[in-house]
Design a protein around this motif. Structure first.
Motif, PDB file in Angstrom:
ATOM      1  N   PRO A  48       0.799  -1.233   0.000  1.00  0.00           N
ATOM      2  CA  PRO A  48       0.000   0.000   0.000  1.00  0.00           C
ATOM      3  C   PRO A  48       0.831   1.281   0.000  1.00  0.00           C
ATOM      4  O   PRO A  48       0.453   2.256  -0.669  1.00  0.00           O
ATOM      5  CB  PRO A  48      -0.835  -0.134   1.278  1.00  0.00           C
ATOM      6  N   PHE A  49       1.952   1.316   0.719  1.00  0.00           N
ATOM      7  CA  PHE A  49       2.731   2.548   0.794  1.00  0.00           C
ATOM      8  C   PHE A  49       3.515   2.815  -0.494  1.00  0.00           C
ATOM      9  O   PHE A  49       3.972   3.930  -0.735  1.00  0.00           O
ATOM     10  CB  PHE A  49       3.691   2.509   1.989  1.00  0.00           C
ATOM     11  N   ALA A  50       3.660   1.786  -1.326  1.00  0.00           N
ATOM     12  CA  ALA A  50       4.460   1.905  -2.547  1.00  0.00           C
ATOM     13  C   ALA A  50       3.643   2.513  -3.681  1.00  0.00           C
ATOM     14  O   ALA A  50       2.416   2.489  -3.684  1.00  0.00           O
ATOM     15  CB  ALA A  50       4.991   0.530  -2.955  1.00  0.00           C
ATOM     16  N   THR A  51       4.358   3.053  -4.647  1.00  0.00           N
ATOM     17  CA  THR A  51       3.733   3.611  -5.844  1.00  0.00           C
ATOM     18  C   THR A  51       4.360   2.947  -7.067  1.00  0.00           C
ATOM     19  O   THR A  51       5.321   2.193  -6.978  1.00  0.00           O
ATOM     20  CB  THR A  51       3.936   5.135  -5.931  1.00  0.00           C
ATOM     21  N   GLY A  52       3.800   3.290  -8.229  1.00  0.00           N
ATOM     22  CA  GLY A  52       4.451   2.861  -9.458  1.00  0.00           C
ATOM     23  C   GLY A  52       3.662   1.857 -10.261  1.00  0.00           C
ATOM     24  O   GLY A  52       2.454   1.673 -10.080  1.00  0.00           O
ATOM     25  N   LEU A  53       4.357   1.201 -11.163  1.00  0.00           N
ATOM     26  CA  LEU A  53       3.743   0.395 -12.199  1.00  0.00           C
ATOM     27  C   LEU A  53       3.036  -0.844 -11.660  1.00  0.00           C
ATOM     28  O   LEU A  53       3.642  -1.681 -10.989  1.00  0.00           O
ATOM     29  CB  LEU A  53       4.802  -0.029 -13.215  1.00  0.00           C
ATOM     30  N   LEU A  54       1.754  -0.944 -11.986  1.00  0.00           N
ATOM     31  CA  LEU A  54       0.968  -2.141 -11.712  1.00  0.00           C
ATOM     32  C   LEU A  54       0.363  -2.570 -13.043  1.00  0.00           C
ATOM     33  O   LEU A  54      -0.386  -1.816 -13.665  1.00  0.00           O
ATOM     34  CB  LEU A  54      -0.131  -1.856 -10.691  1.00  0.00           C
ATOM     35  N   VAL A  55       0.712  -3.760 -13.493  1.00  0.00           N
ATOM     36  CA  VAL A  55       0.185  -4.283 -14.752  1.00  0.00           C
ATOM     37  C   VAL A  55      -1.108  -5.038 -14.450  1.00  0.00           C
ATOM     38  O   VAL A  55      -1.097  -6.033 -13.730  1.00  0.00           O
ATOM     39  CB  VAL A  55       1.194  -5.211 -15.448  1.00  0.00           C
ATOM     40  N   VAL A  56      -2.212  -4.529 -14.964  1.00  0.00           N
ATOM     41  CA  VAL A  56      -3.527  -5.134 -14.726  1.00  0.00           C
ATOM     42  C   VAL A  56      -3.944  -5.905 -15.977  1.00  0.00           C
ATOM     43  O   VAL A  56      -3.878  -5.390 -17.094  1.00  0.00           O
ATOM     44  CB  VAL A  56      -4.580  -4.052 -14.395  1.00  0.00           C
ATOM     45  N   CYS A  57      -4.346  -7.155 -15.778  1.00  0.00           N
ATOM     46  CA  CYS A  57      -4.786  -8.018 -16.867  1.00  0.00           C
ATOM     47  C   CYS A  57      -6.311  -8.007 -16.923  1.00  0.00           C
ATOM     48  O   CYS A  57      -6.973  -8.139 -15.890  1.00  0.00           O
ATOM     49  CB  CYS A  57      -4.304  -9.449 -16.650  1.00  0.00           C
ATOM     50  N   LEU A  58      -6.852  -7.868 -18.129  1.00  0.00           N
ATOM     51  CA  LEU A  58      -8.293  -7.794 -18.325  1.00  0.00           C
ATOM     52  C   LEU A  58      -8.779  -8.954 -19.178  1.00  0.00           C
ATOM     53  O   LEU A  58      -8.134  -9.333 -20.164  1.00  0.00           O
ATOM     54  CB  LEU A  58      -8.679  -6.485 -19.010  1.00  0.00           C
ATOM     55  N   GLY A  59      -9.938  -9.505 -18.810  1.00  0.00           N
ATOM     56  CA  GLY A  59     -10.565 -10.540 -19.613  1.00  0.00           C
ATOM     57  C   GLY A  59      -9.683 -11.754 -19.799  1.00  0.00           C
ATOM     58  O   GLY A  59      -9.132 -12.302 -18.846  1.00  0.00           O
ATOM     59  N   ARG A  60      -9.532 -12.176 -21.052  1.00  0.00           N
ATOM     60  CA  ARG A  60      -8.743 -13.377 -21.340  1.00  0.00           C
ATOM     61  C   ARG A  60      -7.290 -13.224 -20.924  1.00  0.00           C
ATOM     62  O   ARG A  60      -6.599 -14.219 -20.675  1.00  0.00           O
ATOM     63  CB  ARG A  60      -8.830 -13.698 -22.833  1.00  0.00           C
ATOM     64  N   ALA A  61      -6.807 -11.998 -20.862  1.00  0.00           N
ATOM     65  CA  ALA A  61      -5.412 -11.764 -20.482  1.00  0.00           C
ATOM     66  C   ALA A  61      -5.126 -12.175 -19.044  1.00  0.00           C
ATOM     67  O   ALA A  61      -3.964 -12.341 -18.675  1.00  0.00           O
ATOM     68  CB  ALA A  61      -5.043 -10.303 -20.689  1.00  0.00           C
ATOM     69  N   THR A  62      -6.165 -12.345 -18.210  1.00  0.00           N
ATOM     70  CA  THR A  62      -5.919 -12.794 -16.836  1.00  0.00           C
ATOM     71  C   THR A  62      -5.248 -14.159 -16.826  1.00  0.00           C
ATOM     72  O   THR A  62      -4.560 -14.505 -15.867  1.00  0.00           O
ATOM     73  CB  THR A  62      -7.230 -12.861 -16.033  1.00  0.00           C
ATOM     74  N   ARG A  63      -5.435 -14.930 -17.887  1.00  0.00           N
ATOM     75  CA  ARG A  63      -4.816 -16.258 -17.959  1.00  0.00           C
ATOM     76  C   ARG A  63      -3.318 -16.174 -18.205  1.00  0.00           C
ATOM     77  O   ARG A  63      -2.608 -17.180 -18.085  1.00  0.00           O
ATOM     78  CB  ARG A  63      -5.491 -17.089 -19.040  1.00  0.00           C
ATOM     79  N   LEU A  64      -2.834 -14.985 -18.538  1.00  0.00           N
ATOM     80  CA  LEU A  64      -1.401 -14.797 -18.780  1.00  0.00           C
ATOM     81  C   LEU A  64      -0.676 -14.233 -17.566  1.00  0.00           C
ATOM     82  O   LEU A  64       0.538 -14.043 -17.607  1.00  0.00           O
ATOM     83  CB  LEU A  64      -1.200 -13.849 -19.970  1.00  0.00           C
ATOM     84  N   ALA A  65      -1.406 -13.982 -16.492  1.00  0.00           N
ATOM     85  CA  ALA A  65      -0.812 -13.303 -15.329  1.00  0.00           C
ATOM     86  C   ALA A  65       0.393 -14.045 -14.780  1.00  0.00           C
ATOM     87  O   ALA A  65       1.371 -13.417 -14.355  1.00  0.00           O
ATOM     88  CB  ALA A  65      -1.867 -13.110 -14.245  1.00  0.00           C
ATOM     89  N   GLU A  66       0.366 -15.362 -14.774  1.00  0.00           N
ATOM     90  CA  GLU A  66       1.489 -16.115 -14.204  1.00  0.00           C
ATOM     91  C   GLU A  66       2.789 -15.855 -14.957  1.00  0.00           C
ATOM     92  O   GLU A  66       3.877 -15.849 -14.367  1.00  0.00           O
ATOM     93  CB  GLU A  66       1.183 -17.611 -14.207  1.00  0.00           C
ATOM     94  N   TYR A  67       2.688 -15.620 -16.271  1.00  0.00           N
ATOM     95  CA  TYR A  67       3.888 -15.342 -17.055  1.00  0.00           C
ATOM     96  C   TYR A  67       4.378 -13.916 -16.812  1.00  0.00           C
ATOM     97  O   TYR A  67       5.584 -13.670 -16.745  1.00  0.00           O
ATOM     98  CB  TYR A  67       3.592 -15.533 -18.540  1.00  0.00           C
ATOM     99  N   LEU A  68       3.452 -12.989 -16.683  1.00  0.00           N
ATOM    100  CA  LEU A  68       3.834 -11.594 -16.461  1.00  0.00           C
ATOM    101  C   LEU A  68       4.408 -11.396 -15.067  1.00  0.00           C
ATOM    102  O   LEU A  68       5.309 -10.582 -14.858  1.00  0.00           O
ATOM    103  CB  LEU A  68       2.627 -10.689 -16.672  1.00  0.00           C
ATOM    104  N   THR A  69       3.895 -12.154 -14.086  1.00  0.00           N
ATOM    105  CA  THR A  69       4.412 -12.064 -12.723  1.00  0.00           C
ATOM    106  C   THR A  69       5.878 -12.479 -12.670  1.00  0.00           C
ATOM    107  O   THR A  69       6.647 -11.985 -11.841  1.00  0.00           O
ATOM    108  CB  THR A  69       3.585 -12.955 -11.786  1.00  0.00           C
TER     109      THR A  69
END
Length: 302
Positions: A48-69
């Motif tokens: 919570p105290f941190a700022t900056g880039l958060l990559v949000v996956c939408l729709g079918r892209a949520t299935r790719l989250a493990e690779y982006l993480t």
């Protein structure tokens, strides 16, 4: 505010510049409301105290989250020397004090080198790591003792610069699972005075930079104008460092049905690859095996 049009069919990635005081879950919840897309998740928590880039996956892209993480990340943080806290950041209670030693550039470089490479790191007690099926932060908040085992993490590059008044500026490029709060804590112990993280900003995640991210206020204005889809980037943008396989109609049809297909013996073996139809449509993630066999791993269409 003007009524926004439905965008529930959105698929892709949204780069958000997370503000301080928000949890990553808070940001995802706001994105769901703004986009009308209930399927949304992120590819790496920011405190919570941190700022900056958060990559949000939408729709079918949520299935790719493990690779982006799994992408490497770059952070810039401010380390306060002389006090260690139970959380590893400025929001915790001080548990140890120490006198800040004289530090010069040579010493900072030597210490940074000791924490570069594959290192063992104990996560903070206030973290999402599970202990006996329960989150460590839940146990810590109840005053229960939390003992976490060290685990291997990768710090590819670490730079420490003296910022005056007992403070350091830390720039770190690291692999997934690295806790920058733990890094600050361990630096303080190395210096013999204790330390905690006072500020943190994520600058990069994989090929994405915070300079291309949207502030939530700007997203609100886009949504009000019915233009939020303009901020969404294609799902495969986060996987561009992988090999790609392009399949003609028969192969694409087999892929979306979840069936392996012999694409040709000239195909290069790849443990994972972006798979496209001949029309350029991104079909999902596959593995290219010996003999040119393309085997589906994650199918995103159909």
């Amino acid at each position: 505010m003007a009524r926004k049009r439905s965008t529930s069919g959105l698929d892709g990635l949204l780069l958000i510049d997370k503000p301080a005081g928000w949890t990553s879950h808070d940001v995802v919840a706001r994105v769901r409301r703004l986009t009308g897309q209930p399927r949304a998740g992120h590819s790496g928590t920011l405190d919570p105290f941190a700022t900056g880039l958060l990559v949000v996956c939408l729709g079918r892209a949520t299935r790719l989250a493990e690779y982006l993480t799994a992408h490497e990340k770059v952070y810039v943080g401010e380390v306060v020397l002389g006090a260690e806290t139970d959380t590893g950041d400025a929001e915790g209670q001080v548990v140890a004090w120490g006198e800040v030693p004289e530090l010069d550039e040579a010493m900072l470089a030597r210490v940074a080198a000791r924490f570069t490479g594959r290192i063992g790191q104990v996560p903070p007690a206030f973290s999402a790591v599970k202990v006996g099926g329960r989150r460590a932060y839940d146990l810590a908040r109840r005053g229960e003792a939390v003992e976490l085992a060290a685990r291997a993490v990768d710090v590819f590059d670490l730079r420490l610069d003296w910022a005056g008044e007992g403070r350091l500026r830390m720039t770190v490029r690291c692999g997934p699972g690295t806790y920058v709060r733990s890094l600050a804590r361990d630096l303080g112990r190395e210096f013999g005075c204790g330390a905690h993280l006072a500020a943190l900003r994520r600058m990069r995640s994989g090929r994405f930079g915070v300079e291309d991210a949207w502030e939530l206020g700007a997203m609100e204005r886009l949504a009000a104008a019915g233009r939020v889809a303009e901020a969404v980037i294609p799902s495969d943008e986060g996987l561009m460092d992988w090999d790609a396989a392009v399949l003609a109609a028969a192969g694409a049809g087999a892929f979306v049905r979840g069936t392996a297909y012999v694409a040709g013996r000239t195909a290069r073996v790849a443990r994972r690859a972006r798979v496209y139809g001949i029309d350029g449509e991104f079909l999902g993630v596959g593995a290219v095996e010996e003999g040119g066999v393309v085997r589906p791993v994650k199918v995103l269409v159909g």
